[in-house]
Scaffold this motif. Structure first.
Motif, PDB file in Angstrom:
ATOM      1  N   PHE A  47      31.858  38.497  31.014  1.00  0.00           N
ATOM      2  CA  PHE A  47      31.590  39.611  31.941  1.00  0.00           C
ATOM      3  C   PHE A  47      31.758  40.939  31.188  1.00  0.00           C
ATOM      4  CE2 PHE A  47      33.115  42.078  35.812  1.00  0.00           C
ATOM      5  CZ  PHE A  47      31.917  42.034  36.485  1.00  0.00           C
ATOM      6  N   LEU A  48      32.804  41.029  30.389  1.00  0.00           N
ATOM      7  CA  LEU A  48      33.026  42.253  29.594  1.00  0.00           C
ATOM      8  C   LEU A  48      31.911  42.439  28.572  1.00  0.00           C
ATOM      9  CD1 LEU A  48      36.876  42.062  29.052  1.00  0.00           C
ATOM     10  CD2 LEU A  48      35.651  43.735  30.437  1.00  0.00           C
ATOM     11  N   MET A  49      31.499  41.332  27.954  1.00  0.00           N
ATOM     12  CA  MET A  49      30.394  41.401  26.974  1.00  0.00           C
ATOM     13  C   MET A  49      29.108  41.848  27.667  1.00  0.00           C
ATOM     14  SD  MET A  49      29.137  41.105  24.029  1.00  0.00           S
ATOM     15  CE  MET A  49      30.253  40.285  22.911  1.00  0.00           C
ATOM     16  N   ALA A  50      28.889  41.334  28.886  1.00  0.00           N
ATOM     17  CA  ALA A  50      27.690  41.709  29.640  1.00  0.00           C
ATOM     18  C   ALA A  50      27.641  43.228  29.838  1.00  0.00           C
ATOM     19  CB  ALA A  50      27.660  40.986  30.984  1.00  0.00           C
ATOM     20  N   GLY A  51      28.819  43.830  29.931  1.00  0.00           N
ATOM     21  CA  GLY A  51      28.868  45.279  30.156  1.00  0.00           C
ATOM     22  C   GLY A  51      28.641  46.104  28.899  1.00  0.00           C
ATOM     23  N   LYS A  52      28.590  45.448  27.756  1.00  0.00           N
ATOM     24  CA  LYS A  52      28.456  46.216  26.507  1.00  0.00           C
ATOM     25  C   LYS A  52      27.142  46.971  26.437  1.00  0.00           C
ATOM     26  CE  LYS A  52      31.613  45.178  23.056  1.00  0.00           C
ATOM     27  NZ  LYS A  52      31.918  44.800  21.695  1.00  0.00           N
ATOM     28  N   ASN A  56      24.441  45.065  34.313  1.00  0.00           N
ATOM     29  CA  ASN A  56      23.411  45.032  35.352  1.00  0.00           C
ATOM     30  C   ASN A  56      23.895  44.092  36.465  1.00  0.00           C
ATOM     31  OD1 ASN A  56      19.857  44.145  35.300  1.00  0.00           O
ATOM     32  ND2 ASN A  56      21.079  45.230  36.792  1.00  0.00           N
ATOM     33  N   LEU A  57      24.444  44.689  37.533  1.00  0.00           N
ATOM     34  CA  LEU A  57      25.133  43.913  38.567  1.00  0.00           C
ATOM     35  C   LEU A  57      24.196  43.175  39.512  1.00  0.00           C
ATOM     36  CD1 LEU A  57      27.904  46.420  39.672  1.00  0.00           C
ATOM     37  CD2 LEU A  57      28.278  44.156  38.670  1.00  0.00           C
ATOM     38  N   GLU A  91      28.217  47.193  47.518  1.00  0.00           N
ATOM     39  CA  GLU A  91      29.392  47.553  48.329  1.00  0.00           C
ATOM     40  C   GLU A  91      30.669  46.987  47.706  1.00  0.00           C
ATOM     41  OE1 GLU A  91      29.600  49.789  50.710  1.00  0.00           O
ATOM     42  OE2 GLU A  91      27.485  50.076  50.221  1.00  0.00           O
ATOM     43  N   TRP A  92      30.546  45.762  47.199  1.00  0.00           N
ATOM     44  CA  TRP A  92      31.703  45.112  46.552  1.00  0.00           C
ATOM     45  C   TRP A  92      32.172  45.958  45.357  1.00  0.00           C
ATOM     46  CZ3 TRP A  92      31.237  43.148  41.512  1.00  0.00           C
ATOM     47  CH2 TRP A  92      32.366  42.494  41.035  1.00  0.00           C
ATOM     48  N   ALA A  93      31.218  46.401  44.549  1.00  0.00           N
ATOM     49  CA  ALA A  93      31.585  47.199  43.368  1.00  0.00           C
ATOM     50  C   ALA A  93      32.212  48.527  43.807  1.00  0.00           C
ATOM     51  CB  ALA A  93      30.356  47.447  42.494  1.00  0.00           C
ATOM     52  N   LYS A  94      31.638  49.119  44.855  1.00  0.00           N
ATOM     53  CA  LYS A  94      32.195  50.399  45.341  1.00  0.00           C
ATOM     54  C   LYS A  94      33.610  50.192  45.878  1.00  0.00           C
ATOM     55  CE  LYS A  94      27.730  52.273  46.655  1.00  0.00           C
ATOM     56  NZ  LYS A  94      26.865  52.448  47.817  1.00  0.00           N
ATOM     57  N   GLY A  95      33.824  49.034  46.499  1.00  0.00           N
ATOM     58  CA  GLY A  95      35.154  48.701  47.018  1.00  0.00           C
ATOM     59  C   GLY A  95      36.190  48.602  45.906  1.00  0.00           C
ATOM     60  N   LEU A  96      35.710  48.408  44.692  1.00  0.00           N
ATOM     61  CA  LEU A  96      36.621  48.363  43.537  1.00  0.00           C
ATOM     62  C   LEU A  96      36.629  49.714  42.825  1.00  0.00           C
ATOM     63  CD1 LEU A  96      35.801  44.772  42.318  1.00  0.00           C
ATOM     64  CD2 LEU A  96      38.073  45.590  42.985  1.00  0.00           C
ATOM     65  N   GLY A  97      36.168  50.744  43.519  1.00  0.00           N
ATOM     66  CA  GLY A  97      36.228  52.109  42.972  1.00  0.00           C
ATOM     67  C   GLY A  97      35.125  52.406  41.972  1.00  0.00           C
ATOM     68  N   GLN A  98      34.089  51.553  41.916  1.00  0.00           N
ATOM     69  CA  GLN A  98      33.015  51.759  40.942  1.00  0.00           C
ATOM     70  C   GLN A  98      31.766  52.290  41.611  1.00  0.00           C
ATOM     71  OE1 GLN A  98      33.729  51.330  37.594  1.00  0.00           O
ATOM     72  NE2 GLN A  98      35.697  51.206  38.658  1.00  0.00           N
ATOM     73  N   THR A 111      28.200  53.250  37.418  1.00  0.00           N
ATOM     74  CA  THR A 111      27.989  54.530  36.725  1.00  0.00           C
ATOM     75  C   THR A 111      28.685  54.507  35.367  1.00  0.00           C
ATOM     76  OG1 THR A 111      27.946  55.519  38.888  1.00  0.00           O
ATOM     77  CG2 THR A 111      28.130  57.042  37.057  1.00  0.00           C
ATOM     78  N   ALA A 112      29.827  53.815  35.312  1.00  0.00           N
ATOM     79  CA  ALA A 112      30.556  53.720  34.037  1.00  0.00           C
ATOM     80  C   ALA A 112      29.822  52.842  33.033  1.00  0.00           C
ATOM     81  CB  ALA A 112      31.946  53.152  34.281  1.00  0.00           C
TER      82      ALA A 112
END
Ligand SMILES: Cc1cc2nc3c(=O)[nH]c(=O)nc-3n(C[C@H](O)[C@H](O)[C@H](O)COP(=O)(O)OP(=O)(O)OC[C@H]3O[C@@H](n4cnc5c(N)ncnc54)[C@H](O)[C@@H]3O)c2cc1C
Length: 399
Positions: A47-52, A56-57, A91-98, A111-112
């Motif tokens: 998951f962390l590698m996917a974010g490199k 794309n959620l 919504e799930w991602a926003k619920g985690l402050g993202q 956005t990050a």
């Protein structure tokens, strides 16, 4: 505030990727005590590698189009994905402050861009809910109905009320998804062999291509059997990579030829007409660059695949529109973004519980589905994790 009914029932989730963590959250929300076990020293490595390169959620598009991306698995996945669709993932991602944003092609990213802030917030929320995470716990199979793990403290055995298996596919083994679980499950569970999905294409390039390593074919179209894409193909020493290539890699895997359209917005006739203009003393490469606005990397790939080029302009125009790519197959499975194959949907019921092991549920890339890149993969992992977790909790309450 949600009120939890304390059941004192115990759930074990094996695998701490997006599917497993989502299942753990559902089980915990249902009031169960939850232990997540992962064999790596830290969780969510893929998951962390996917974010490199930008996490794309999910993708914003009509539900039917979204589901069609899952081809043969869209039937069993339909209720699961409609219960956690693209809007719900946002919504799930926003619920985690993202905060999230939607790109021009409908792809949704935090956005990050990277996964680490989201994962950090998620782990804090799970920890506050009492979810225990055991790292360096490698599941090796069952002893009758007990789960067996190899751990730094030797062999450990757990006998939970319910189990969710979420050990991922079989690519990027160094991040944890080794696919070794298949040795245990394939023995008595309907299982489709792993195959690379969203894979690069291997090329035996001549030395002429060396100058172009690290560049990209832009604004191209690709086709392999029924699979088509528009976009880019990155050129590396090993071959072609990138989203445009990944989408058609399934066709290559299925044995279809790979065809490249270097100028997808122009017709064969229009190109032939441009090629019919007087060339003067210009080299063919220079002429194509000027008359067709073909950039040097496209010319290099054309020459690499089709040298000597035909003298007939119509034949050359046809080649520009449908250039057969002589490749050396798919890049190795371990380097693929995802894998096809896994536990067949026949092996599980509609709640994702294994038919031959009551109380054991399966989620994420372990299941036999595949989809192109574009947010479908993480979306389906989250959705199946949620579904398996919720149904596992309901099953435990009834048992
Ligand atoms: C470079 C790259 C970029 C990507 N980018 C995107 C993207 O932008 N968008 C997208 O949708 N998808 C993307 N993906 C795919 C996506 O990351 C995966 O589909 C997703 O992580 C799969 O989730 P999962 O929970 O099923 O499995 P995984 O994330 O693979 O997690 C499985 C977990 O199980 C653990 N495990 C395995 N075997 C055992 C065992 N025997 N005992 C204990 N633990 C075990 C592993 O250590 C791992 O933590 C990308 C993948 C790669 C490699």
């Amino acid at each position: 505030m949600t009120t939890k009914t304390q059941t004192h029932k115990h759930a074990v989730v094996i695998g701490a990727g997006p599917a497993g963590l989502m299942a753990a959250e559902m089980l915990s929300n249902a009031g169960m005590s939850v232990t997540v076990c992962d064999h790596k020293p830290s969780v969510g490595r893929k998951f962390l590698m996917a974010g490199k390169s930008g996490l794309n959620l999910t993708k914003v598009e009509p539900a039917g189009v979204f589901l069609n991306a899952f081809t043969d698995a869209k039937g069993p996945l339909a209720p699961i994905i409609s219960a956690l669709d693209g809007d719900a993932v946002q919504e799930w991602a926003k619920g985690l402050g993202q905060e999230v944003f939607t790109g021009s092609t409908g792809r949704v990213f935090p956005t990050a861009m990277k996964a680490s802030p989201l994962l950090r917030a998620w782990l804090v929320r799970l920890s506050e809910a009492g979810v225990q995470v055991n790292t360096r716990w490698r599941w090796t199979g069952w002893d009758d109905t007990k789960l067996v793990f190899e751990t730094p403290d030797g062999t450990q055995v757990l006998q939970p009320d319910v189990t969710v298996l979420a050990m991922g596919g079989a690519s990027w083994a160094r991040l944890g998804s080794t696919g070794e679980w298949a040795k245990v499950l394939a023995a008595d569970t309907p299982f489709a062999p792993f195959a690379p999905a969203n894979a690069g294409i291997a090329m035996d390039w001549s030395s002429h291509m060396e100058a172009h390593f690290g560049t990209a074919l832009k604004g191209i179209a690709l086709k392999s059997g029924p699979y088509r894409s528009r976009g880019e193909a990155l050129i590396s020493r090993q071959g072609f990579e990138g989203g445009g290539i990944y989408s058609v890699s399934r066709g290559v895997r299925e044995g279809h030829p790979l065809m490249l359209d270097l100028l997808p917005d122009q017709t064969v006739d229009a190109l032939a007409k441009k090629l019919d203009q007087p060339r003067g003393k210009m080299s063919m490469a220079n002429f194509m660059r000027k008359a067709l606005k073909l950039d040097p990397v496209k010319i290099a790939v054309l020459q690499e695949m089709a040298r000597p080029l035909p003298n007939d302009n119509k034949a050359l125009a046809k080649l520009l529109k449908a250039l057969p790519i002589k490749h050396a197959g798919l890049r190795p499975m371990d380097q693929a973004i995802s894998t096809a194959g896994g536990v067949k949907f026949d092996a599980v019921d509609e709640t994702l519980m294994l038919r031959n092991r009551p109380g054991v549920f399966v989620a994420g890339e372990m299941l036999d589905w595949e989809a192109p890149t574009g947010g479908y993969l993480i979306s389906a992992c989250l959705a199946t994790g949620r579904w398996a977790g919720q149904h596992a909790a309901a099953w435990a309450q009834k048992a």
